[in-house]
Structures are given as structure tokens and as C-alpha cells.
Scaffold this active site. Structure first.
Site, PDB file in Angstrom:
ATOM      1  N   ASP A 227       0.769  -1.105   0.069  1.00  0.00           N
ATOM      2  CA  ASP A 227       0.018   0.068  -0.128  1.00  0.00           C
ATOM      3  C   ASP A 227       0.843   1.386  -0.048  1.00  0.00           C
ATOM      4  OD1 ASP A 227      -1.875  -1.927   0.388  1.00  0.00           O
ATOM      5  OD2 ASP A 227      -2.689  -1.058   2.266  1.00  0.00           O
TER       6      ASP A 227
ATOM      7  N   HIS B  89      -6.120   2.443  -3.825  1.00  0.00           N
ATOM      8  CA  HIS B  89      -6.289   2.464  -2.384  1.00  0.00           C
ATOM      9  C   HIS B  89      -7.127   3.599  -2.092  1.00  0.00           C
ATOM     10  CE1 HIS B  89      -4.920   1.530   1.325  1.00  0.00           C
ATOM     11  NE2 HIS B  89      -4.160   2.578   1.746  1.00  0.00           N
TER      12      HIS B  89
ATOM     13  N   HIS C 131      -8.085   9.216   2.017  1.00  0.00           N
ATOM     14  CA  HIS C 131      -7.623   8.206   2.873  1.00  0.00           C
ATOM     15  C   HIS C 131      -8.322   8.467   4.113  1.00  0.00           C
ATOM     16  CE1 HIS C 131      -4.988   5.478   5.307  1.00  0.00           C
ATOM     17  NE2 HIS C 131      -4.541   5.190   4.001  1.00  0.00           N
TER      18      HIS C 131
ATOM     19  N   HIS D 191       3.686  -2.348   3.007  1.00  0.00           N
ATOM     20  CA  HIS D 191       3.732  -0.971   2.870  1.00  0.00           C
ATOM     21  C   HIS D 191       4.846  -0.377   2.003  1.00  0.00           C
ATOM     22  CE1 HIS D 191       0.741  -1.558   5.890  1.00  0.00           C
ATOM     23  NE2 HIS D 191       0.144  -0.552   5.138  1.00  0.00           N
TER      24      HIS D 191
END
Length: 274
Positions: A62, A114, A118, A208
Site C-alpha cells: 500500500d 487504495h 484516506h 507498505h
């Protein structure tokens, strides 16, 4: 002429309990009719792993901010001959770092979404969820020349509404079975041990490539070597899914699940006499 009916007390008790449980179940189903998942096995589900006999795993990364960690990770993958992995990119980050996105695409790695903002999408309205997914889709499609169909929601947060809307937008929601905890910077050895000890056939491994992770590029070479020594091969999430039917975990309603359990327990109790 007189007729006599002899009733078996045990059967009567069993039938009474079944009828009672069914009536209760129907009542709960009616009350919860908008939230039923147990009776709808085709409901959208997030994918955590894929059941397979093949020794394959998917490395996933990610990225939502920073420009210092992705290139070292790409170098490790290249040096180790890893040609398949999946990167879930935040669309604002992608807009700010188009050159890094290009490097990921040119290296042949799969791009997943993604999301855009966020945030926890389960807190958003249906319209906002749709807007976040479609906005990210447009940005990533323009930057990569490909239309992503996999999404990992920010923070791994979702509910049934998010799953439903994602499916309507032709997306599969991807979670993970093995969390490296690299985002916590727990130490290179601990990251290695967590991944290698937990990895299994069809596993989706969460890592990540944002600047928040400081040890992933150090742990990754050892993880790759040790998993290879165990016989594992590395594939993209899409390739993993194509191997067989994916193992999804639906979001179930506790009330409905208890209703089914109550019905089974009632019948079992009647049969055993308890």
C-alpha cells in the site's frame, strides 16, 4: 365408533420446538430484512486469501504518501527477480508522484486502487463512497493506461454498503491474511518472522511502501529468500484469484446468525431429549 389418537410425547415436543424456532426466525428475518447476509451466500465479500494446493503467495504494497521508500522496494523486487506483485495506490499520491507510478507500471507490477480520500469509507454516505472510488479510478486509469479492478480500502475499513458499491463499480475488495506490521516499524527481524511464519498457500501478504515504513526494504530480501526456500512462488493478486475461487468473508448480521444457531440448537435439543 370411537377413534383414539396416540401421540408420541417426544415427537410432539420436537415438532413444537421446530415450529416455535421457525416462527421466531421468520419474525427476525422480517425485522432485519434489509440486512440479511446469512441467507444470501452470493453477497459481496472481501477477499483475504485464496484456497489452493499450490505454494503461491501474493506480495502487496500500500502507498499513500512519501517518495523515499518505494524505489528501494522496487529495487529489491528487481534484484530478487520478482516479476509479480500488487501495489495499491492512493490516487492523490499517484497524482503527486507520476514518475514513481510509471516505474511501478514499467516493472510490470499490478496496480490496484487504495481509494481517493484516506478515510474510513464505512462512515461515508453511499454517494460519497461511490465518488471516492470513481475519482480514484479515473486518476489511476489516466496515469497507468489501465483500469484497475482491485481495491484495498484505506485502513482496511469497510462494511456491507462499501462491498456492495465496490461490486457495482466492478471492483473486488482485497484484504489480507498475513499482516507484516511493517507500518509499526517493529524491527526487521520481527517483520521477517511474522511473514515467514504465517505465510500459507494462497496467502495475501500486507506490506507498505509509504515513507512511514522504515524497515520494509531491509526485511523484504530475507522474506523472499526464506519463502522461496519453503517452495513458494510469488504472483499478483489477480493471478492468485484466477487460480481458483477466492475465499471471501461476508459481513454477517449477528442477529441473523444467532437465529440460525437457535433453530439448529432447538432441533438438536429435541432429538437428544435435553
Amino acid at each position: 365408533m370411537n377413534f383414539f389418537y396416540v401421540l408420541n410425547g417426544r415427537k410432539l415436543k420436537r415438532n413444537f420446538l421446530i415450529v416455535l424456532a421457525l416462527v421466531f426466525s421468520v419474525g427476525v428475518i422480517y425485522a432485519e430484512r434489509d440486512n440479511i447476509t446469512v441467507f444470501a451466500p452470493q453477497q459481496p465479500a472481501a477477499i483475504y486469501s485464496v484456497p489452493t494446493d499450490k505454494k503461491v503467495v501474493a506480495l502487496t504494497f500500500d502507498i499513500s504518501w512519501g517518495d523515499k521508500r518505494t524505489e528501494p522496494i522496487l529495487k529489491v523486487l528487481k534484484d530478487k527477480g520478482i516479476t509479480q506483485a500488487t501495489f495499491f495506490l492512493s490516487s492523490p499520491w499517484s497524482q503527486s508522484h507520476p514518475d514513481i507510478v510509471k516505474d511501478i507500471v514499467n516493472d510490470g507490477f499490478e496496480i490496484g486502487s487504495h481509494g481517493h480520500k484516506h478515510d474510513n469509507y464505512s462512515k461515508l454516505s453511499d454517494e460519497e463512497i461511490r465518488t471516492q472510488i470513481t475519482t480514484a479510478h479515473t486518476i489511476l486509469s489516466d496515469l497507468t493506461g489501465k483500469q484497475p479492478n482491485l481495491i484495498r480500502l484505506p485502513n482496511g475499513d469497510f462494511d456491507k454498503r462499501v462491498l456492495r458499491i465496490a461490486e457495482e463499480l466492478n471492483y473486488k475488495v482485497i484484504q489480507w491474511d498475513t499482516d507484516s506490521l511493517d507500518w509499526m516499524n517493529i524491527g526487521t527481524d520481527k517483520i521477517i518472522n511474522r511473514v515467514v511464519s504465517r505465510a500459507h498457500n494462497g496467502d495475501i501478504i500486507l506490506m507498505h511502501a509509504s515513507d512511514s515504513v522504515k524497515q520494509t526494504h531491509e526485511a523484504l530480501p530475507v522474506i523472499i529468500d526464506q519463502l522461496r526456500a519453503k517452495g513458494y512462488e510469488f504472483v499478483s493478486v489477480s493471478e492468485l484469484i484466477n487460480q481458483t475461487e477466492s475465499e471471501g468473508r461476508a459481513v454477517q448480521d449477528k442477529t441473523t446468525s444467532l437465529t440460525m444457531l437457535g433453530l439448529e440448537d432447538a432441533v438438536s435439543a429435541a432429538d437428544t431429549g435435553y
